[in-house]
Design a protein around this motif. Structure first.
Motif, PDB file in Angstrom:
ATOM      1  N   PRO A  75       0.806  -1.222   0.000  1.00 23.68           N
ATOM      2  CA  PRO A  75       0.000   0.000   0.000  1.00 23.68           C
ATOM      3  C   PRO A  75       0.834   1.266   0.000  1.00 23.68           C
ATOM      4  CG  PRO A  75       0.067  -0.937   2.195  1.00 23.68           C
ATOM      5  CD  PRO A  75       0.782  -1.907   1.300  1.00 23.68           C
ATOM      6  N   LEU A  76       0.232   2.344  -0.509  1.00 28.48           N
ATOM      7  CA  LEU A  76       0.775   3.697  -0.380  1.00 28.48           C
ATOM      8  C   LEU A  76      -0.145   4.467   0.560  1.00 28.48           C
ATOM      9  CD1 LEU A  76       1.629   4.637  -4.083  1.00 28.48           C
ATOM     10  CD2 LEU A  76       3.178   3.741  -2.336  1.00 28.48           C
ATOM     11  N   PHE A  77       0.447   5.346   1.362  1.00 29.62           N
ATOM     12  CA  PHE A  77      -0.327   6.079   2.355  1.00 29.62           C
ATOM     13  C   PHE A  77      -0.245   7.585   2.131  1.00 29.62           C
ATOM     14  CE2 PHE A  77       0.620   2.028   4.293  1.00 29.62           C
ATOM     15  CZ  PHE A  77      -0.600   1.665   4.842  1.00 29.62           C
ATOM     16  N   GLY A  78      -1.315   8.246   2.510  1.00 27.29           N
ATOM     17  CA  GLY A  78      -1.363   9.706   2.501  1.00 27.29           C
ATOM     18  C   GLY A  78      -2.143  10.173   3.715  1.00 27.29           C
ATOM     19  N   GLY A  79      -1.511  10.972   4.553  1.00 30.58           N
ATOM     20  CA  GLY A  79      -2.178  11.427   5.765  1.00 30.58           C
ATOM     21  C   GLY A  79      -2.544  10.297   6.696  1.00 30.58           C
ATOM     22  N   GLY A 125      -3.334   4.352  -2.189  1.00 30.63           N
ATOM     23  CA  GLY A 125      -2.857   3.750  -3.427  1.00 30.63           C
ATOM     24  C   GLY A 125      -2.056   2.507  -3.165  1.00 30.63           C
ATOM     25  N   GLU A 126      -1.326   2.086  -4.190  1.00 25.07           N
ATOM     26  CA  GLU A 126      -0.589   0.836  -4.092  1.00 25.07           C
ATOM     27  C   GLU A 126       0.477   0.758  -5.164  1.00 25.07           C
ATOM     28  OE1 GLU A 126      -3.210  -2.404  -4.935  1.00 25.07           O
ATOM     29  OE2 GLU A 126      -3.844  -1.564  -6.863  1.00 25.07           O
ATOM     30  N   ILE A 127       1.399  -0.159  -4.962  1.00 26.65           N
ATOM     31  CA  ILE A 127       2.311  -0.587  -6.015  1.00 26.65           C
ATOM     32  C   ILE A 127       1.658  -1.810  -6.639  1.00 26.65           C
ATOM     33  CG2 ILE A 127       4.664  -1.189  -6.626  1.00 26.65           C
ATOM     34  CD1 ILE A 127       4.430   1.441  -5.120  1.00 26.65           C
ATOM     35  N   ARG A 128       1.523  -1.815  -7.969  1.00 24.68           N
ATOM     36  CA  ARG A 128       0.869  -2.963  -8.593  1.00 24.68           C
ATOM     37  C   ARG A 128       1.649  -3.401  -9.836  1.00 24.68           C
ATOM     38  NH1 ARG A 128      -4.309   0.173 -11.291  1.00 24.68           N
ATOM     39  NH2 ARG A 128      -3.185   1.021 -13.091  1.00 24.68           N
ATOM     40  N   ALA A 129       1.514  -4.672 -10.146  1.00 21.92           N
ATOM     41  CA  ALA A 129       2.158  -5.214 -11.339  1.00 21.92           C
ATOM     42  C   ALA A 129       1.550  -4.598 -12.575  1.00 21.92           C
ATOM     43  CB  ALA A 129       2.011  -6.727 -11.378  1.00 21.92           C
TER      44      ALA A 129
END
Length: 331
Positions: free
Chosen positions: A316-320, A325-329
């Motif tokens: 996962p990607l985080f904000g606040g 979001g995410e890292i995805r293939a």
């Protein structure tokens, strides 16, 4: 190239410029693709033929710690009698958890060695959670804590048992490192093109990704009792000692019976399945965060269907403080 659409490219996508590796993973934040991780990947069929390839898997790379199974084979060929957790730790990039450090110290005692004999650079635990707890307890960087300390303990012990110089066990010309070179070339079926120095100070032999996948395939298909099979069996039986309790290599080997998995620094990964299918890839920019999504997608394309893939792919990607979001293939 940046695109505002979150849809991944089709599997047949090829870059116009052959010098630029294809995108293997995308960085998606708030529905916007803000970055890419490029690289090369190869999948071998059960008969060893190339079934799928992206980028340039025939080009040499430094596999980094993905070479450790071959290094462990060398200490066995040198006559060091290791098995179980000890052999798994000799092929490990351990997380620095207490059970790892305890066994390294036990091995040193059993071999009549001291912590000062290790030539690993002092380091913190590889696992970030362990590193925080380690520092909070007032401890400092240590040679045993460095993730390659199990491998080094085995290398020193093998050298001492054969009467080989111990103070120069990291020299590429040392008899033990010549055994490593032979193990790497034999398992991969190719000549080593470059020898460098790994982060732990050990000689580092280059391979193509095809050769690396071939080596892992060789290990899982080796006859029982051979050094290669002994290493593979120890790693698969004790994956926590190869990596750690919070590591994808451990999850995969624990939850996918018969799989042999080892990552390396600078975002290298190799996996072999018990039927001889194998994969290897490298992310060009060395981003470890791309390993899980790419690995899960590659295994899917190999026909693997297991719950562990969802765990491995989730980056996962985080904000606040919230997931955005995410890292995805992207293949």
């Amino acid at each position: 190239m940046t695109t505002s659409t979150p849809s991944p490219p089709a599997i047949s996508r090829v870059d116009d410029d052959a010098a630029i590796r294809p995108v293997l993973a995308e960085v998606v934040r708030s529905g916007f693709v803000e970055g890419h991780h490029r690289g090369s990947l190869v999948v071998l069929a059960a008969d060893g033929s190339v079934e799928l390839a992206f980028g340039d898997p025939a080009a040499p790379v430094f596999p980094r710690s993905a070479n450790k199974p071959m290094q462990a084979v060398a200490v066995l060929r040198a006559g060091l009698d290791l098995s179980g957790e000890r052999l798994a730790l000799a092929a490990a990039s351990h997380s620095g958890e207490d059970f790892h450090l305890d066994l390294v110290r036990t091995m040193l005692d059993e071999f009549g060695l001291a912590e000062g004999d290790l030539r690993t650079p002092p380091d913190l635990p590889l696992d970030p959670v362990e590193a925080e707890e380690y520092l909070a307890s007032g401890r400092v960087r240590d040679r045993v804590t460095m993730n390659c300390s199990g491998k080094h303990a085995a290398m020193i012990a093998a050298s001492a048992a054969n009467g080989w110089p111990v103070d120069s066990y990291l020299d590429p010309a040392h008899p033990l490192q010549q055994l490593v070179l032979g193990a790497v070339e034999e398992a991969s079926g190719e000549r080593v093109a470059h020898i460098g120095t790994d982060g732990c100070g050990a000689p580092l032999m280059s391979l193509s990704l095809v050769g690396l996948a071939r080596a892992f395939r060789h290990f899982v298909l080796a006859a029982p009792g051979t050094p290669e099979r002994r290493v593979a069996d120890a790693m698969r039986a004790h994956p926590e000692y190869v990596a750690g309790t919070r590591r994808p290599d451990t999850w995969l080997m624990r939850e996918l019976p018969g799989a042999l998995s080892k990552m390396g620094a600078e975002a290298v990964q190799a996996v072999a399945l018990p039927d001889g299918r194998a994969l290897a890839f490298k992310i060009d920019d060395g981003a470890l965060r791309a390993l899980g999504p790419v690995l899960a997608r590659a295994l899917e394309l190999m026909g693997v269907d297991a719950p562990v893939l969802d765990r491995i792919r989730d980056v996962p990607l985080f904000g606040g403080g919230e997931r955005v979001g995410e890292i995805r293939a992207a293949f």
